[in-house]
Design a protein around this motif. Structure first.
Motif, PDB file in Angstrom:
ATOM      1  N   GLY A 182       0.791  -0.922  -0.013  1.00  0.00           N
ATOM      2  CA  GLY A 182      -0.627   0.377  -0.014  1.00  0.00           C
ATOM      3  C   GLY A 182       0.949   1.588  -0.264  1.00  0.00           C
ATOM      4  N   ALA A 183       2.334   1.400  -0.121  1.00  0.00           N
ATOM      5  CA  ALA A 183       3.352   2.644   0.003  1.00  0.00           C
ATOM      6  C   ALA A 183       2.859   3.299  -1.329  1.00  0.00           C
ATOM      7  CB  ALA A 183       4.724   2.276  -0.413  1.00  0.00           C
ATOM      8  N   ILE A 184       2.630   2.919  -2.359  1.00  0.00           N
ATOM      9  CA  ILE A 184       2.376   3.092  -3.927  1.00  0.00           C
ATOM     10  C   ILE A 184       0.614   2.335  -4.445  1.00  0.00           C
ATOM     11  CG2 ILE A 184       4.880   4.028  -4.737  1.00  0.00           C
ATOM     12  CD1 ILE A 184       4.252   1.073  -6.736  1.00  0.00           C
ATOM     13  N   ASP A 185      -0.102   3.525  -5.000  1.00  0.00           N
ATOM     14  CA  ASP A 185      -0.862   2.419  -5.803  1.00  0.00           C
ATOM     15  C   ASP A 185      -1.166   2.447  -7.216  1.00  0.00           C
ATOM     16  OD1 ASP A 185      -3.130   3.681  -3.833  1.00  0.00           O
ATOM     17  OD2 ASP A 185      -2.298   5.942  -4.223  1.00  0.00           O
ATOM     18  N   ALA A 186       0.113   2.575  -8.295  1.00  0.00           N
ATOM     19  CA  ALA A 186       0.730   1.852  -8.850  1.00  0.00           C
ATOM     20  C   ALA A 186       2.090   2.367  -9.156  1.00  0.00           C
ATOM     21  CB  ALA A 186      -0.807   2.224 -10.297  1.00  0.00           C
ATOM     22  N   SER A 187       2.054   1.318 -10.231  1.00  0.00           N
ATOM     23  CA  SER A 187       3.306   1.522 -11.119  1.00  0.00           C
ATOM     24  C   SER A 187       3.033   0.996 -12.569  1.00  0.00           C
ATOM     25  CB  SER A 187       4.634   0.867 -10.307  1.00  0.00           C
ATOM     26  OG  SER A 187       5.866   0.925 -11.067  1.00  0.00           O
ATOM     27  N   PHE A 188       4.101   1.733 -12.655  1.00  0.00           N
ATOM     28  CA  PHE A 188       3.994   1.796 -14.879  1.00  0.00           C
ATOM     29  C   PHE A 188       5.503   0.587 -14.579  1.00  0.00           C
ATOM     30  CE2 PHE A 188       2.252   5.813 -14.934  1.00  0.00           C
ATOM     31  CZ  PHE A 188       1.547   5.619 -15.533  1.00  0.00           C
ATOM     32  N   ARG A 189       5.725  -0.515 -15.381  1.00  0.00           N
ATOM     33  CA  ARG A 189       6.369  -1.084 -15.861  1.00  0.00           C
ATOM     34  C   ARG A 189       6.648  -1.543 -17.244  1.00  0.00           C
ATOM     35  NH1 ARG A 189      10.614  -0.528 -11.825  1.00  0.00           N
ATOM     36  NH2 ARG A 189      10.077   1.270 -10.365  1.00  0.00           N
ATOM     37  N   ALA A 190       7.376  -2.215 -17.774  1.00  0.00           N
ATOM     38  CA  ALA A 190       7.751  -2.456 -18.739  1.00  0.00           C
ATOM     39  C   ALA A 190       7.777  -3.687 -18.947  1.00  0.00           C
ATOM     40  CB  ALA A 190       8.446  -2.124 -19.851  1.00  0.00           C
TER      41      ALA A 190
END
Length: 311
Positions: free
Chosen positions: A134-142
């Protein structure tokens, strides 16, 4: 310190009566008296003096009142920081100059009312751990690592296929080409010191080498984009890969060339990752925005590795 007792103290100080404070707080007068007594024991001072008209703060009570109000304001801000829909949407964009950062700038322009926290995490494992905690809501990954699927509960959708370009100095053999095919790159040294073993972008370029027999070197320390651009400008034998939306700035004297790669065009496939149980309402808005602005994800004549995160 009990914030409900502090809240009760402020209510009595503002009302001037225990009975009216009890009505304002929707509790009994006895509960008000107990909370004030407990707070006085905690502080070691008397906070009120009983008068015929009700209750007046003592000198200590007057001194404590502005701090009590600030305590309540801090408490409200603390609650708001984690309340769904009230705290900013936290999104990992990997780095400031790459395409995901641009995607989030576009989202902010389209939805300026949504508060954002943009962070930059290094690798996919760190990002996934942050999503799960829950530290971040989303991430862009390849890409996902070969043979290492995403953990249970992590969802993904591909949002951008970003075409590759060859970046050369003015004296490079391919510098005057309007475009280059993948086959023309065979035998040319492509220098990418930012490739770190174990990262998803290194896995991607390993696949590119295996598929097309390219020579990609990751030798030497990574001193950042400025040093990379200086070296490419001064070294005719070296080129590097960049992508269409990567923002690069160099001195005019460098004379660098950005040359599209074709036949097929390698594309760097960006995906958005999130936890399926994340209730933040702005997350759905972000996904809808990216879906509406995404380019054709399966354009003819493009190449992407077989282990792209599926969705």
């Amino acid at each position: 310190m009990d914030l409900e007792a502090v809240r009760t103290f402020v209510a009595v100080a503002e009302a001037g009566q225990f009975q009216k404070a009890a009505a304002d707080l929707s509790i009994t007068q006895q509960a008000v008296s107990k909370r004030i007594a407990a707070l006085e024991r905690t502080l070691g001072v008397r906070l009120f003096t009983r008068t015929p008209r009700g209750a007046e703060p003592t000198i200590d009570g007057q001194a404590f009142l502005p701090h009590a109000r600030e305590l309540l304001r801090v408490g409200e801000r603390a609650v708001a920081s984690v309340r769904t829909g009230r705290r900013p949407l936290r999104v990992d964009v990997i780095a400031s100059r790459v395409a995901p950062s641009g995607l989030m700038r576009g989202f902010h322009r389209a939805h300026p009312e949504i508060d954002l926290d943009v962070v930059m995490l290094f690798d996919v494992e760190t990002a996934v751990a942050a999503i799960r905690s829950g530290a971040i809501d989303a991430s862009f990954r390849a890409v996902a690592m070969p043979g290492r699927p995403l953990p249970e509960g992590i969802e993904s959708v591909r949002v951008l296929d970003e075409p590759h370009q060859l970046l050369t100095g003015p004296a490079h053999a391919l510098a005057r080409a309007r475009s280059v095919t993948v086959a023309q790159l065979a035998g040319h040294r492509i220098w990418m010191p930012g490739l770190v073993p174990g990262t998803e972008w290194t896995a991607y370029y390993d696949g590119l080498v295996a598929e097309f027999g390219l020579t990609i070197e990751a030798t030497g320390p990574n001193f950042g984009s400025d040093t990379l651009l200086d070296t490419i400008a001064d070294t005719p034998a070296l080129a590097t890969f960049t992508t269409g939306q990567t923002r690069l700035v160099w001195p005019a004297g460098h004379g660098l060339r950005r040359i599209p790669v074709t036949d097929p065009t390698p594309v760097y496939p960006h995906s958005l990752l999130w936890h399926r149980d994340n209730p933040h309402p702005a997350l759905a808005t972000l996904r809808s925005h990216l879906a509406a602005t995404a380019a054709d994800r399966d354009a003819a004549g493009t190449w992407r590795p077989c282990w792209v995160i599926p969705r």
